[in-house]
Enzyme design. Structure first.
Site, short mmCIF file in Angstrom:
data_model
loop_
_atom_site.label_atom_id
_atom_site.label_comp_id
_atom_site.label_asym_id
_atom_site.label_seq_id
_atom_site.Cartn_x
_atom_site.Cartn_y
_atom_site.Cartn_z
CD GLU A 56 -2.88 1.13 2.49
OE1 GLU A 56 -3.91 1.69 2.25
OE2 GLU A 56 -2.54 0.59 3.45
CE LYS A 126 -7.87 1.22 3.10
NZ LYS A 126 -6.53 1.98 3.82
CB CYS A 167 -5.16 -1.48 4.33
SG CYS A 167 -4.23 -1.26 5.87
#
Length: 289
Positions: A56, A126, A167
């Site tokens: 990331e 995301k 994440c």
């Protein structure tokens, strides 16, 4: 007669593929970060990797103050061009970690996926933004700068269907279940857990998603940096469909290269057939968009 090394390569690709996970040391020098990433992709290819994954925010430091100044259009930006070129040069699939993406007046935390011919297969933004407040330890609000994505993303390579998350997405088991329902055999999360949530939940969440959905899970972190700023936990990890940790790095810059055997996915699902035993007459997980 085929050379022994050629035979080994042939039989390896019949049931497995080789995966490389790069735990990159990320600095405030964007050009250096991209150059280091390219170097690791080339090393992965020398180790006969078929696909390589970056962490990331691999091209810039992670943080609200860094997103705006490092954001790029996708494709067409500096980082996209570099990833396209290195994928084509090395004939390798590249999951380009994440970079800050700019589209119109919005910013996104975006993962790009590149084919061995250098073409972008697609991108994932995301979906769940990292907004947390752990008293006395860490407060962070991605939503102060970023907008959320609204779509899942899967792709297939060498007989494996892969779902992408980023994440904080790994905390949402419904998302992983949706990917499993779409036939995924592997989930990949470029990620950067911190020094509070990393020791608590990093490994636990990966093993949980792998066990729940009977697939491989890989989380790829930046290497641990130094204060000030956001400090990543590191510990890039690969977990198999049994929930076993196959490989785990420490906190320094490093790379995992290993073979993924898709037969393990089939074996686990056949021996513990939970997806055929679900009471979908009573409950289910569905994509409503």
């Amino acid at each position: 007669m085929l050379h022994t090394s050629i035979l080994k390569q042939y039989f390896r690709t019949m049931s497995t593929f080789r995966l490389a996970l790069v735990q990159l040391a990320v600095s405030d020098d964007k050009v250096r970060n991209i150059t280091r990433a390219i170097d690791y992709i080339e090393r992965a290819k020398k180790n006969r990797a078929d696909i390589v994954v970056l962490p990331e925010c691999f091209n810039s430091s992670y943080g609200i103050s860094h997103f705006e100044k490092n954001a790029e259009e996708i494709p067409g930006g500096q980082t996209s061009i570099a990833l396209s070129d290195v994928a084509k040069k090395n004939n390798i699939y590249v999951i380009g970690g994440t970079i800050p993406e700019r589209e119109d007046d919005k910013l996104y935390n975006t993962c790009t996926i590149w084919a061995p011919d250098g073409k972008m297969i697609g991108k994932y933004r995301k979906m769940h933004l990292f907004d947390i407040d752990i008293k006395g330890k860490i407060t962070f609000r991605e939503s102060d700068s970023l907008s959320p994505g609204n779509s899942l993303f899967t792709f297939e390579m060498m007989g494996c269907k892969i779902g992408i998350g980023i994440c904080y997405d790994i905390r949402f088991e419904e998302m992983a279940k949706l990917y499993r329902n779409q036939g995924c055999q592997m989930l990949i999360y470029p990620a950067a857990f911190n020094m509070t949530t990393g020791p608590l939940h990093w490994s636990l969440l990966q093993r949980s998603r792998a066990n729940d959905n009977q697939l491989y899970v890989a989380c790829v972190s930046p290497a641990r940096g130094s204060p000030p700023g956001y400090i990543a936990w590191g510990h890039t990890q690969l977990t198999n469909p049994w929930g076993e940790i196959l490989h785990e790095l420490d906190s320094a810059e490093d790379m995992i290269v290993c073979d993924i055997d898709l037969k393990t996915v089939d074996e686990v699902r056949a021996q513990i057939p939970i997806f055929y035993q679900r009471r979908t007459d009573l409950y289910d997980t569905v994509w409503v968009k």
